[in-house]
Design an enzyme around this catalytic site. Structure first.
Site, PDB file in Angstrom:
ATOM      1  CG  HIS A 901      31.714  17.216  -8.957  1.00 36.95           C
ATOM      2  ND1 HIS A 901      31.538  17.078  -7.605  1.00 36.95           N
ATOM      3  CD2 HIS A 901      33.039  17.208  -9.188  1.00 36.95           C
ATOM      4  CE1 HIS A 901      32.736  16.984  -7.033  1.00 36.95           C
ATOM      5  NE2 HIS A 901      33.660  17.058  -7.973  1.00 36.95           N
ATOM      6  CD  GLU A 904      28.058  16.155  -7.956  1.00 40.27           C
ATOM      7  OE1 GLU A 904      28.763  15.223  -7.549  1.00 40.27           O
ATOM      8  OE2 GLU A 904      28.202  17.325  -7.579  1.00 40.27           O
ATOM      9  CG  HIS A 998      28.878  19.373  -4.676  1.00 37.03           C
ATOM     10  ND1 HIS A 998      29.841  18.728  -5.398  1.00 37.03           N
ATOM     11  CD2 HIS A 998      29.448  20.514  -4.212  1.00 37.03           C
ATOM     12  CE1 HIS A 998      30.960  19.440  -5.371  1.00 37.03           C
ATOM     13  NE2 HIS A 998      30.750  20.515  -4.650  1.00 37.03           N
ATOM     14  CD  GLU A1083      27.130  16.398  -1.726  1.00 39.74           C
ATOM     15  OE1 GLU A1083      26.556  16.034  -2.775  1.00 39.74           O
ATOM     16  OE2 GLU A1083      28.370  16.402  -1.579  1.00 39.74           O
TER      17      GLU A1083
HETATM   18 ZN   LIG Z   1      29.851  16.839  -6.281  1.00 36.14          ZN
END
Ligand SMILES: [Zn+2]
Length: 1202
Positions: A901, A904, A998, A1083
């Site tokens: 992504h 990010e 992420h 994350e």
């Molecule tokens: Zn992500």
């Protein structure tokens, strides 16, 4: 009712007077109905007297275990004597008038509601009814109603509604009776079916007869009337009725009257109740129209501004602003289309894909303001509400609790095994599994756990996977004839045999970022193969000697007409200007002097401006960017000071919203001057010195348009992801031409998420070039008055997943610039471009030691023609002896990926930390390298990163939703990364750990998502414990180690649930298809931490890089824990049951369509409502007593809440 026996607590006879009397009363109930009325009158009046005089008596009757209430109710039910009835009603009223709600609760639980309502029906037939009786009856019903959930339905079924309404009509001037009747009516009206029915019977009109101008008299009556009216107006039919009768201007006039006259603010609750009525009327489109026509915006705006100084009036201001936001006419975003400005022609467009949908639409339909909003289109349904709506609701909840999921669990509990079917596998968090999802079989689940595992599903034939063999030379390398003394030894890994190369590896350009030797540069078939300084820099307007703006000429790449000529002169000129400190300071006292770059080499070992420019030349962007942003060129040295999470300042959101409303109230103050616009071939030339200059035409930039709204305020619009019409969150742009000391307000007006960490203390990032050249090249958290709220720009249903009536959100922040003629950059998070990655990878090569085995390959080329790097890092064998080579070849794999992504960027900073650790000379790093082979794809979505996307690749799709069936044409990086994993699986070398890095936009801290069947089943309410499901719990070990090692890491935020919506993410596919048990998404917060050492601080690159290093250390500890010697000591890591119970209690909310997240949806306690349609407060508290209504309870309550 059965005849209750009068008993006392524990059945012991009592000498209490009242109990004796109750005993006598009970006896009477047992006798014939027409017993001596005198006796019952006598007894009840005596009881009444006792109750009126002794609290003790009241306690005795309502105490636990006492049947006093039953006896009294039984008497009420059986007697036909008016006086006795009155006595009993008085008794009941006395009983429930004190002692809070508990005694009312006793009355309700003994069936009091039905008896009282029945009495109302019976007595109303004896016309004219006794006024005293009606008064007593309604007084007690007014108290009972709010305590009985079914009161509304019971009253309607009994036919009580009309009795109260006729009584009202007859007694509009009889205030004594009016109040309790209205109070009962208010309870009736809370039921939506009742509201419709009452409206049809003219109750809205009736109530308007009671509502009048300011008066100190009868405020209680007015308050109840307004509350009742507000409840009725929740029905759309009633709201329409009110509009038709022109009650909107009436209500506004009444509100103004109270506002003017209630100067001492004694009646805030009445003023708020009037607003409550307006609020509900304006829920329908007609109501909003009437409100605007009645000049409602101006009225509420001016009354609110007059209230601003008095804190106790906040509830009025808040409700007013809510109404105004709702009524503010919806605008289109000021762009010709919401599709991305840039279009990328895909090799083919799948017919069902999002891009086909996007481009199938005729021009201009993508941004239509939906006229139907706020569910207006369903208003016709309201009239047809079923009688049993509440029962239906109850039924539904029961089904949800014990329905489908219950049956599934029942089957499993019966001892049946089950397995997932790969085709129909859908455990959805919080949603009961459809029975078809689980197939129960008679397999013995306890002896064959693998039955639970999804079948490994190799979609590609083995011969096909052979093409990946060349990426694993470490498995065949025997190091024979190797000199292990040579420091060059590690450069040997075999060059890919061309015939084996599976992927079209670009040969003409960028064979590998790292093998890009200087001499090869001329081979780059790019337009951007030379570099020079462009003269259209930001400071064109500045006069001589104005300072930096003029001198800060843009670092830019320009197409060189002399293609293929030597680079060095041009690069040299850049060096002369921007890098060669010595030269600059010695030979240029003027403009070149200020361009000195601080020597950051010591601080930023992986950064090299010159190398960065080289890397940019090989980077291909869709818009063909020719400029380089200064921050990426200079680099970023993390500041040493702490950056605290901002404390929210009271009233910021409100103030911002009022400024927005002023645009409508004072339209002449609005400049509406476009100062930057990518949709135009040529951006508007702004040189009058009155406006800021914007730019974002560089790698990862994505500003589409800037409109100057007021002198120091700008609306900014972000570009959509390429081949898409939404995903606006990431931003990166440049500002210049600022004035020092003025506060500039920036509004990003096309945000999509319903809430944001910007409401919880996160700041934007700013990079000042002036700061950079004075020795502090760094991004710092900046901005005050930051908030995030729903705005008046309408969001097309096409870009909102089909939902109509959605709005965009505004993220606003205010900045005061420190330096004159500065060039500043703003970003959502610390930028990390693809060119930066390439630079870092090349610099990593220099960290290589003879002990390190480092390989860099090009995994494949992206759609946009950029190469996707693949790294292999492990330790060189100590010798070419058999056992050394054997150990080398048998090291387990750890497979890491990041940055699928683009928005990010924190994921890249964590990856940087990991890579630096893996290349470091420390003994721990060496030990780690000796333990594993690391395969790393550090950037899964280079095209998205380069082009300033937030979520997608050039295919207009979220690549982290393509792992199940990646297309080699459209999703090459995913296809081939998965291919590598499939290859490993095919040779029985399934990685020990897979982790995809992420960033998370809504949560704090760093945490992991993993995969567990057991925890998934628990979350989906299937009783896994009953299934005796055995699952290896080691998937929890790595996160557990991290929570002990890494201060930013929070175990409490981790989740191991596999959701249906995450079925095609890397984590789940690698777990299910490849069979990697320890498969994770890691994350990292974009905001900061709320626990551990960094509690209260915003996250920075230092902490992110540290996290990446600690991930490595955790892998080392994982290795030690799983070695047989230390295995015994590892039990403390696996105190899993407690953790499981904790995680099981976690509450998750249902997902709303905004942007697909990789993570289970998460509901932060929203105390700063970003939703304009949120009810700011619940309905009038049904438990409030009439006494409260005369006080300032509402505003006090609101204050307490705020
Ligand atoms: Zn992500």
């Amino acid at each position: 009712m059965n005849k209750p026996k009068m008993t006392t607590e524990k059945g012991v006879p009592s000498n209490s007077r009242v109990l004796m009397l109750l005993g006598q009363l009970e006896k009477l109930n047992g006798e014939a109905v027409l017993s001596d009325a005198e006796v019952s009158r006598h007894i009840t009046s005596k009881i009444l007297h006792l109750i009126q005089t002794q609290e003790k008596t009241r306690k005795e009757i309502t105490a636990k275990g006492s049947s006093g209430m039953e006896v009294i109710l039984a008497s009420l039910e059986s007697t036909r004597d008016l006086q006795t009835i009155l006595n009993i009603l008085c008794i009941l009223n006395e009983l429930v008038s004190v002692g809070g709600g508990r005694r009312v609760g006793v009355l309700v639980s003994k069936g009091g509601t039905a008896i009282l309502l029945q009495l109302l029906i019976t007595t109303s037939k004896e016309w004219p009814p006794s006024e005293e009786l009606m008064l007593q009856l309604h007084t007690i019903l007014a108290k009972v109603g709010p305590k009985d959930r079914k009161f509304g339905i019971k009253a309607r079924i009994n036919g009580a509604l009309n009795i109260t309404v006729s009584l009202l009509k007859q007694n509009l001037q009889n205030h004594k009776l009016l109040l309790p009747c209205l109070q009962v009516l208010r309870v009736y009206s809370a039921n939506s079916v009742n509201a419709v029915s009452l409206g049809k019977n003219g109750v809205v009109e009736l109530l308007f007869k009671i509502i009048g101008p300011y008066s100190k008299k009868n405020t209680s009556i007015l308050k109840v009337t307004l509350d009742t009216l507000a409840a009725l107006l929740k029905s759309k039919a009633n709201a329409r009725r009110a509009v038709d009768r022109t009650y909107v201007p009436t209500l506004l006039a009444v509100y103004q009257d109270w506002h003017r006259n209630d100067t001492r603010h004694r009646h805030v609750h009445i003023r708020k109740a009037i607003l409550g009525c307006i609020r509900n009327i304006t829920n329908i489109k007609l109501g909003r129209k009437a409100f605007l026509e009645a000049d409602g915006m101006r009225i509420l705006y001016s009354t609110s501004t007059e209230c601003l100084s008095v804190r106790t009036l906040d509830p009025l201001i808040n409700t007013s602003s809510l109404i105004m936001r709702k009524c503010f006419p919806k605008n289109r975003l000021p762009v010709p289309t919401i599709r991305s400005v840039f279009h990328y022609q895909l090799p083919h467009i799948p017919a069902e894909g999002p891009v086909a949908q996007l481009y199938r639409q005729p021009p201009d339909v993508d941004d239509v303001v939906d006229e139907s909003d706020d569910n207006d289109d369903t208003e016709a349904d309201t009239e047809n509400d079923t009688e049993n709506e509440e029962d239906e609701k109850n039924h539904k909840t029961q089904v949800a609790r014990g329905g489908a999921s219950g049956s599934a669990s029942a089957r499993c509990a019966a001892g049946l095994g089950f397995e997932y079917l790969a085709t129909d596998w859908s455990p959805v968090l919080g949603v009961p599994l459809p029975p078809a999802t689980l197939y129960c079989r008679n397999d013995d689940i306890e002896t064959d756990i693998s039955k639970l595992r999804p079948k490994e599903n190799l979609t590609r034939p083995l011969e096909d996977l052979k093409m990946y063999e060349c990426f694993f030379p470490e498995l065949s390398e025997n190091f024979q004839g190797y000199s292990f003394d040579s420091s060059k030894s590690c450069q040997t890994p075999a060059v890919l045999p061309k015939s084996l190369a599976p992927i079209v590896v670009p040969t003409a350009h960028a064979p590998s970022p790292l093998s890009l030797a200087q001499g090869e540069l001329t081979d780059l078939p790019l337009d951007l193969d030379s570099i020079c300084i462009s003269k259209d820099g930001p400071g064109g307007a500045g006069g001589a000697g104005e300072g930096l703006a003029q001198e800060l000429e843009r670092v830019a790449l320009e197409e060189d007409t002399l293609n293929g000529q030597s680079q060095s002169p041009v690069v040299g000129s850049l060096q002369g200007e921007l890098e060669h400190d010595d030269d600059c300071s010695s030979h240029s006292s003027g403009e070149l002097g200020v361009l000195e770059v601080p020597d950051t080499a010591a601080l930023l070992p992986l950064h090299d401006p010159e190398l960065y420019i080289d890397m940019v030349k090989g980077t291909k962007s869709v818009p063909q960017y020719t400029e380089v942003a200064y921050p990426d060129y200079f680099g970023h040295v993390a500041p040493t000071f702490r950056e605290h999470i901002l404390e929210r300042v009271y009233g910021v959101q409100r103030a911002k919203i009022f400024q927005d409303i002023e645009r409508m109230i004072h339209p002449n103050d609005i400049l509406d001057k476009v100062v930057y616009d990518l949709d135009l071939k040529r951006s508007p030339v702004i040189d009058d010195g009155e406006s800021l200059k914007f730019n974002s035409q560089f790698e990862s930039g994505n500003l589409r348009k800037a409109v100057q709204v007021r002198k120091f305020e700008y609306d900014l619009i972000l570009n959509s992801d390429i081949n898409s019409n939404h995903y606006h969150q990431w931003f990166y742009f440049e500002v210049s031409g600022m004035r020092v000391g003025s506060s500039y307000r920036f509004n990003i007006i096309n945000c999509e998420k319903v809430n944001s960490q910007f409401n919880y203390g996160m700041q934007v990032l700013m990079y000042s070039v002036q700061e950079a050249i004075s020795g502090h090249p760094r991004w710092v958290r900046t901005g005050t008055e930051i908030c995030y709220y729903k705005n008046h720009f309408s969001r097309s249903s096409i870009a909102a997943g089909g939902q109509k009536g959605k709005s965009y959100y505004t993220m606003t922040f205010t900045v005061t610039f420190q330096y004159r003629d500065d060039v500043c950059y703003f970003a959502y998070h610390y930028p990390y471009t693809y060119s930066t990655l390439k630079m870092h990878l090349q610099k990593l090569e220099a960290l290589r030691t003879p002990q390190i085995y480092l390989r860099q390959d090009v995994l494949c080329e992206t759609l946009g023609g950029n190469s996707c790097p693949l790294l292999t890092i492990t330790a060189m064998p100590q010798s070419s002896s058999n056992d050394q080579i054997c150990q080398f070849k048998n090291r387990p794999y750890v497979f890491l990926t990041a940055r699928v992504h683009p928005g990010e960027t924190n994921a890249s900073w964590v990856m940087k930390g990991t890579l630096e650790f893996l290349m470091s000379p420390s003994p721990m790093a060496q030990s780690l390298r000796e333990s594993y082979v690391f395969k790393i794809v550090p950037m899964l979505n280079p095209d998205g990163v380069i082009n300033g996307n937030h979520r997608c690749s050039l295919s207009g799709e979220d690549l982290n939703r393509q792992w199940q069936r990646p297309s080699p044409d459209l999703h090459p990086t995913i296809f081939h990364t998965k291919g590598l994993l499939q290859y490993l699986s095919s040779i029985q070398r399934v990685p020990l750990v897979y982790c995809d890095y992420h960033g998370h936009s809504r949560k704090k801290n760093v945490f992991m998502y993993g995969c567990s069947i057991k925890e998934t089943l628990w979350q989906t309410n299937v009783n896994a414990a009953a299934c005796d499901l055995q699952e290896d719990l080691s998937y929890r070990t790595l996160p557990k180690i991290l929570s002990q090692l890494a201060p930013a890491f929070s175990m409490a935020s981790c989740s191991f649930v596999v959701e249906k919506s995450k079925e095609s993410t890397a984590r789940v596919v690698v777990w299910r298809e490849i069979g990697v048990q320890k498969s994770y998404t890691m994350e990292s917060t974009l905001c900061g931490c709320d626990q551990g050492k960094y509690k209260g601080l915003q996250i920075g690159t230092r902490e992110l890089e540290e996290m990446g290093a600690q991930f490595c250390i955790a892998l080392l500890r994982l290795k030690r824990l799983s070695s047989p010697l230390e295995f015994r000591n590892s039990s403390h890591f696996l105190d899993v049951e407690n953790d499981l119970i904790e995680s099981r209690c976690k509450v998750t909310s249902s997902t709303t369509y905004v942007l697909d997240e990789d993570e289970p949806s998460f509901m932060e306690e929203v105390d700063y409502s970003a939703e304009s349609n949120d009810e700011p407060e619940p309905d009038p508290d049904p438990q409030e007593t009439p006494a409260d209504e005369d006080g300032l309870s509402d505003s006090e309550l609101a204050l307490r809440r705020s």
